[in-house]
Design an enzyme around this catalytic site. Structure first.
Site, short mmCIF file in Angstrom:
data_model
loop_
_atom_site.label_atom_id
_atom_site.label_comp_id
_atom_site.label_asym_id
_atom_site.label_seq_id
_atom_site.Cartn_x
_atom_site.Cartn_y
_atom_site.Cartn_z
CE1 TYR A 131 -3.49 -2.26 5.93
CE2 TYR A 131 -3.17 0.10 5.67
CZ TYR A 131 -3.39 -1.14 5.12
OH TYR A 131 -3.50 -1.26 3.76
CE LYS A 152 -1.41 -4.32 3.46
NZ LYS A 152 -1.76 -5.61 2.85
CB SER A 201 -0.86 -0.02 1.27
OG SER A 201 -1.44 1.24 1.49
C1 UD1 Z 1 -6.68 5.35 4.08
C2 UD1 Z 1 -5.71 4.91 5.15
C3 UD1 Z 1 -4.54 4.20 4.49
C4 UD1 Z 1 -5.06 3.04 3.64
C5 UD1 Z 1 -6.07 3.56 2.62
C6 UD1 Z 1 -6.69 2.47 1.78
C7 UD1 Z 1 -5.93 6.51 7.01
C8 UD1 Z 1 -5.28 7.63 7.77
N1 UD1 Z 1 -5.26 6.07 5.93
O1 UD1 Z 1 -5.99 6.24 3.21
O2 UD1 Z 1 -3.66 3.72 5.46
O3 UD1 Z 1 -3.99 2.42 2.97
O4 UD1 Z 1 -7.12 4.25 3.31
O5 UD1 Z 1 -7.46 1.60 2.56
O6 UD1 Z 1 -6.99 6.02 7.38
N2 UD1 Z 1 -12.28 11.49 3.80
C9 UD1 Z 1 -13.32 12.33 4.18
N3 UD1 Z 1 -14.42 11.77 4.74
C10 UD1 Z 1 -14.54 10.41 4.97
C11 UD1 Z 1 -13.46 9.56 4.59
C12 UD1 Z 1 -12.35 10.14 4.01
O7 UD1 Z 1 -13.26 13.53 3.99
O8 UD1 Z 1 -15.57 9.96 5.52
C13 UD1 Z 1 -11.11 12.09 3.12
C14 UD1 Z 1 -9.77 11.83 3.81
O9 UD1 Z 1 -9.50 12.84 4.74
C15 UD1 Z 1 -8.82 11.83 2.60
C16 UD1 Z 1 -9.67 11.24 1.47
O10 UD1 Z 1 -11.01 11.45 1.86
O11 UD1 Z 1 -8.45 13.13 2.24
C17 UD1 Z 1 -9.44 9.76 1.24
O12 UD1 Z 1 -9.60 9.07 2.45
P1 UD1 Z 1 -9.55 7.46 2.54
O13 UD1 Z 1 -10.46 6.88 1.53
O14 UD1 Z 1 -9.77 7.07 3.96
O15 UD1 Z 1 -8.07 7.09 2.05
P2 UD1 Z 1 -6.63 7.55 2.62
O16 UD1 Z 1 -6.76 8.56 3.69
O17 UD1 Z 1 -5.79 7.92 1.46
#
Ligand code: UD1
Length: 337
Positions: A148, A152, A124
């Site tokens: 987590y 990896k 990842s």
């Molecule tokens: C997350 C994990 C990462 C994992 C990846 C794939 C964290 C800190 N990181 O990454 O370790 O490898 O998922 O499973 O959890 N967001 C919102 N609202 C939400 C959810 C997300 O605004 O309800 C935003 C987040 O702040 C971010 C973006 O959407 O900017 C993507 O979030 P997410 O899908 O959780 O992925 P990652 O943060 O990249």
């Protein structure tokens, strides 16, 4: 080839199993169904016109795992199985290290015993930690920031040591960016248990009416619209990346690392706009504080995968949202409906 796929009934696993079957490979799936359902593989079999074999095996059960290798002659392994919720890993680190690292050690020992030394591993972009240096390139030092992510990173280290010690191993470490979307049939897709941690499945559940609104974590990042930027990649492009990596490692010894991303970042608000367009109605959202541990911007430099594998991602953010929505709309409760 005959490929053993651990975690093959999960989200990325099921799409990759379908791609393997379509490419003419035979597939044996090992899964403990901890976070997936056998229904995904039933549908994969329908789409492919022939089934993948399924064995309910937990990687922590080394005897059952060994038995799976004894009864199935396989050429290579694609290893997806693992726990993947960041928050849960902070609360239960031992559970995560035991499952992800321990399970992988059992798998590697069985592979050695049965003379199978070709492996594609599901890593990842999380291994880059909070690196602010974008685009992220494979040569950056690894610095995962939660248990987590560290599982990896540790598995990557173990595989690198094994590859360095024994030149008979062929290993691909695939660093995924943000997999989203679904097969265009709408028959298979992401079906998280409980409250989704990731953006797309959460947005999709709001759009279909299972949840009220999306909380946008932070609108004060140093990005054009203030929301976080990620490299979303269509799960079918990702699946194709596994086939390309498998072909490559089958004939190239050593340990290889590739980012699988598009190289293009999209903000949370851009995702919401594309998803609203797909669904035909506005997806309601509200700004909320930043989520601890989130980087402002993360996207891949995918040029190594293009140079070595001839692979690149083709699908647009709109296609990702259209396909994700089709799956969600036709399966509002996922596989359990
Ligand atoms: C997350 C994990 C990462 C994992 C990846 C794939 C964290 C800190 N990181 O990454 O370790 O490898 O998922 O499973 O959890 N967001 C919102 N609202 C939400 C959810 C997300 O605004 O309800 C935003 C987040 O702040 C971010 C973006 O959407 O900017 C993507 O979030 P997410 O899908 O959780 O992925 P990652 O943060 O990249």
């Amino acid at each position: 080839m005959r490929i053993l796929v651990t975690g093959g009934s999960g989200y990325i696993g099921s799409h990759t199993v379908l791609a393997l079957l379509e490419a003419g490979h035979d597939v044996v799936v090992l899964d403990n169904l901890a976070n997936s359902s056998k229904e995904s593989l039933k549908r994969v079999g329908e789409l492919a016109g022939r089934p993948a074999e399924f064995l309910a095996v937990d990687l922590l059960d080394e005897a059952a795992l060994d038995n799976a290798f004894s009864t199935n002659e396989v050429d290579a392994v694609i290893h997806f199985a693992g726990l993947k919720a960041v928050g849960e890993s902070v609360e239960k680190p031992l559970y995560y290290y035991h499952n992800n690292v321990g399970g992988t050690l059992n798998l590697l020992r069985c592979m050695e015993r049965h003379n199978v030394r070709t492996l594609v591993f599901s890593s990842s972009a999380t291994v880059y930690g909070a690196s602010e240096e974008v685009p992220l390139v494979e040569k950056l030092p690894l610095d995962a920031v939660n248990p987590y992510g560290r599982t990896k990173e540790q598995i990557e280290d173990i595989l690198s040591d094994i590859g360095a010690a024994d030149s008979r191993w062929n290993i691909a470490l695939l660093r995924y960016f943000n997999p989203v979307g679904a097969h265009e049939s709408g028959r298979i897709g992401e079906d998280p248990t409980g409250v989704p941690n990731n953006l797309l499945p959460f947005v999709a559940q709001v759009a279909v009416g299972r949840r009220d609104k999306v909380m946008v974590f932070g609108n004060d990042y140093p990005t054009p619209d203030g929301t976080g930027i990620r490299d979303y990649i269509h799960v079918l492009d990702l699946a194709a990346g596994h086939l390309a990596a498998l072909d490559y490692v089958y004939s190239n010894k050593g340990v290889h690392r590739w980012n699988l991303g598009t190289g293009k970042g999209s903000s949370v608000l851009e995702v919401l706009a594309a998803f609203s367009k797909a669904a035909g109605h506005e997806v309601p959202y509200e700004f909320a504080p930043r989520r601890p541990g989130d980087a402002a911007i993360s996207y891949a430099d995918p040029s190594a995968a293009l140079a070595d594998l001839g692979w690149s991602a083709h699908k647009t953010l709109q296609q990702m949202c259209d396909d994700h929505w089709r799956w969600q709309k036709e399966n509002p409760q996922g596989y359990s409906a």
